[in-house]
Design an enzyme around this catalytic site. Structure first.
Site, mmCIF file in Angstrom:
data_model
loop_
_atom_site.group_PDB
_atom_site.id
_atom_site.type_symbol
_atom_site.label_atom_id
_atom_site.label_comp_id
_atom_site.label_asym_id
_atom_site.label_seq_id
_atom_site.Cartn_x
_atom_site.Cartn_y
_atom_site.Cartn_z
ATOM 1 N N SER A 68 0.822 -1.374 0.085
ATOM 2 C CA SER A 68 0.127 -0.012 0.067
ATOM 3 C C SER A 68 1.027 1.295 0.069
ATOM 4 C CB SER A 68 -0.776 -0.116 1.289
ATOM 5 O OG SER A 68 -2.042 0.861 0.861
ATOM 6 N N GLU A 376 -10.742 7.962 7.393
ATOM 7 C CA GLU A 376 -9.539 8.255 8.398
ATOM 8 C C GLU A 376 -9.101 9.745 7.580
ATOM 9 O OE1 GLU A 376 -7.356 4.527 9.877
ATOM 10 O OE2 GLU A 376 -7.748 4.395 7.947
ATOM 11 N N ALA A 377 -8.251 10.322 8.744
ATOM 12 C CA ALA A 377 -7.778 11.573 7.882
ATOM 13 C C ALA A 377 -6.870 11.456 6.896
ATOM 14 C CB ALA A 377 -7.165 12.401 9.103
HETATM 15 C C1 G16 Z 1 -3.454 0.866 6.305
HETATM 16 C C2 G16 Z 1 -4.661 0.828 6.954
HETATM 17 C C3 G16 Z 1 -5.290 2.081 7.314
HETATM 18 C C4 G16 Z 1 -4.459 2.754 8.154
HETATM 19 C C5 G16 Z 1 -2.993 2.983 7.707
HETATM 20 C C6 G16 Z 1 -1.883 3.112 8.643
HETATM 21 O O1 G16 Z 1 -3.290 1.675 5.254
HETATM 22 O O2 G16 Z 1 -5.693 0.049 5.974
HETATM 23 O O3 G16 Z 1 -6.639 2.137 7.873
HETATM 24 O O4 G16 Z 1 -4.603 4.321 8.542
HETATM 25 O O5 G16 Z 1 -2.574 1.396 7.319
HETATM 26 O O6 G16 Z 1 -1.808 2.484 9.636
HETATM 27 P P1 G16 Z 1 -0.590 2.486 10.915
HETATM 28 O O7 G16 Z 1 -0.666 3.939 11.127
HETATM 29 O O8 G16 Z 1 -0.827 1.589 11.881
HETATM 30 O O9 G16 Z 1 0.641 2.288 9.922
HETATM 31 P P2 G16 Z 1 -2.960 1.209 3.908
HETATM 32 O O10 G16 Z 1 -3.146 2.332 2.828
HETATM 33 O O11 G16 Z 1 -1.129 1.269 4.136
HETATM 34 O O12 G16 Z 1 -3.246 -0.108 3.542
#
Ligand code: G16
Length: 547
Positions: A68, A376-377
């Site tokens: 991601s 989410e923001a």
């Molecule tokens: C993933 C989750 C999101 C989350 C983000 C950051 O996003 O799907 O809901 O906000 O990780 O998570 P953390 O702050 O725990 O690193 P993505 O877009 O990377 O799949």
């Protein structure tokens, strides 16, 4: 069909041996880490998805290979349950145990999962696999497929797709195409036909101009947006930058996470007219943020909170004008700007709840409303409509033509998970209907200045939190010190939490002025370094720091 669990061990030993004994954690959205350590994880997730499919009576389970928003050397895996939701929490534990056992214990662990969950191993199973465009993703995709094959499951490979497309394929297949056709063309068709019908030939209205710049983060979103453009009937004029061609690396100096956290445009941003709408998505296109620069060259961000408030205001008015009664609610996380929460509660008068980071938590909470809006923001979110809401809206169409707009919006929204492209088309629809440009949109309320830091520590798990991550429980004493720091700043707020996708502790701070925000984040960052075992370089001291 007879299954020999020995095959699982044989595959693991010969092709996907476990090369690290470091514990592997199930993070915010699945397993994530350096790609070279993930082959055995992927193989085992193929095995797990097959077992999960059998456990769920042969429903399709999705596996998406992506890290991601993370940098290019990372990769990861997101698992998709039959209704398009993230993997059920009790299976996160099963998955964690499975990736952590040694190769020698793997066969026995698989047998345990089968026994504990009374899985009929001879029944049919279906696993869909897709990947982002990282160079190591095809290798990892093969590992997942081999995991399915080892248990004689059926696997269908979708190649390079966005994460939300995978969610769409899974739900479409499991609803026998009631949600759409489980193909790439089916996905484009569903979104584009709803979008173009909602435009109804009216491309520009009031201050709304039919043009935007799309930053594809050198990821899958860029490729898919080019496919959208080919199929759209010039209903939106889009310039795609960071297409992932040439030397551009996924998420490097571009994309939704960079723009949101750094609060600046992508480095490769071409010069555009002031107030041009610009959109950034992340590497697998499940997050989206908007931004623009004004006539003095100043950068302005319209993040997930802005999208949530725009959507909530619009849907509320629309529902009212259709004379129907539906319970609408909004879900945020601790990262939501305090000004957005005030606006939602006091101006929009919509109930708002706060849950821990991770769309899985937001999605779950949003299901409690007839119309649940969650963002989410960082731009990750969507809207879910209950079956009741859908039936009320369908009924209203017979007496009130405005309800048709609501029906089309349901088609445009990828309800299964945050979808950057679907969310962008929704924002474009709302701005077009309202005749708004970015100035109108941003003038609804003033964001509090805010800042995020990443702090390297020896072990991020020394930090534990409660109250939707707003209070730090461990290390003992850290929260008291944060409270003390916060009390010195007008409208100050700060929290810390371990990331579930990167090996860092995240710090968030907001306050009444930019200067105060810089100082507060610096102070809290230092506290984390001091009390939670910081190992990184010294934090850069803001110019006006009083420490
Ligand atoms: C993933 C989750 C999101 C989350 C983000 C950051 O996003 O799907 O809901 O906000 O990780 O998570 P953390 O702050 O725990 O690193 P993505 O877009 O990377 O799949």
């Amino acid at each position: 069909m007879s299954i020999n669990l020995r095959t699982v061990y044989a595959f693991a030993r010969e092709m996907y041996p476990k090369i690290t004994t470091e514990p592997i954690q199930y993070g915010t959205a699945g397993f994530r880490g350096k790609a070279e350590f993930l082959d055995s994880v992927m193989f085992r997730m193929g095995v797990l998805a097959t077992l999960r499919s059998r456990f769920r009576g042969g429903s399709v389970i999705g596996v998406m290979i992506t890290a991601s928003h993370n940098p290019e050397p990372d990769n990861g895996v997101k698992l998709i349950d039959p209704k398009g939701e993230m993997l059920e929490p009790s299976w996160e534990t099963i998955a964690t145990d499975l990736v952590n056992v040694s190769d020698q214990d793997l066969e026995q662990q698989v047998a345990k999962i089968i026994k504990d969950n009374q899985i009929d191993v001879a029944s049919s199973s279906h696993v869909y696999v897709g990947m982002d465009n990282r160079y190591h993703s095809p290798r990892l995709l093969k590992a997942v497929s081999d995991g399915v094959i080892a248990l004689k499951g059926n696997v269908r490979e979708f190649g390079i797709v966005t994460t939300p497309m995978m969610h769409y394929f899974v739900v479409s297949a499991n609803t026998k195409e009631a949600y759409g056709k489980p193909t790439e063309e089916g996905y484009y068709k569903k979104l584009i036909s709803a979008f173009e019908e909602l435009r109804d030939g009216c491309l520009e209205k009031g201050n709304y101009r039919n043009y935007l710049v799309f930053d594809g983060a050198n990821g899958v979103g860029a490729r898919k947006m080019l496919q959208f453009i080919k199929r759209m009937n010039k209903s939106l004029d889009i310039t795609v930058i960071n297409q992932g061609i040439g030397s551009g690396k996924i998420n490097e100096d571009c994309g939704a996470d960079y723009v949101k956290v750094q609060q600046r445009p992508p480095k490769s941003m071409p010069s555009v007219e002031p107030f041009t709408r610009c959109v950034s998505v992340d590497g697998d296109a499940d997050r989206v943020v908007y931004f623009f620069t004004d006539d003095s060259g100043q950068f302005h961000l319209l993040d997930g909170d802005r999208i949530a408030t725009l959507v909530a205001g619009y849907l509320m008015d629309l529902i009212k004008s259709c004379e129907i009664n539906l319970r609408l609610g909004l879900v945020q996380t601790a990262y939501a700007n305090g000004a957005s929460t005030d606006y939602i509660e006091n101006e929009l008068k919509v109930p708002v709840s706060c849950v821990p980071t991770g769309v899985k938590h937001l999605h779950h909470k949003a299901l409690e409303y007839d119309v649940g809006i969650y963002f989410e923001a960082n731009g990750h979110g969507t809207i879910v409509f209950s079956d009741y809401a859908k039936s009320v809206i369908a009924q209203a169409v017979t007496t009130n033509p405005k309800a048709k707009t609501l029906l089309l919006l349901i088609d445009l929204i990828n309800e299964t998970v945050g979808d950057a492209i679907s969310d962008m088309l929704l924002v474009e629809t709302i701005l077009n209907h309202k005749g708004w440009d970015v100035k109108d949109w941003i003038s609804t309320y003033n964001d509090l200045p805010n800042r995020q830091l990443k702090i390297k520590v020896k072990d991020r798990n020394v930090i534990t939190t409660t109250d939707a991550e707003r209070i730090c429980v461990k290390p003992v004493g850290l929260q008291d010190e944060i409270n003390m720091a916060v009390s010195n700043y007008k409208r100050g707020r700060a929290f810390v939490r371990p990331s579930g996708t990167e090996d860092v502790v995240r710090v968030y701070a907001e306050a009444a002025t930019k200067e105060d925000t810089e100082n507060l984040s610096y102070e809290v960052g230092l506290l984390v370094q001091r009390l939670a075992g910081g190992v990184g370089p010294e934090l850069t001291k803001p110019n006006n720091a009083h420490l």
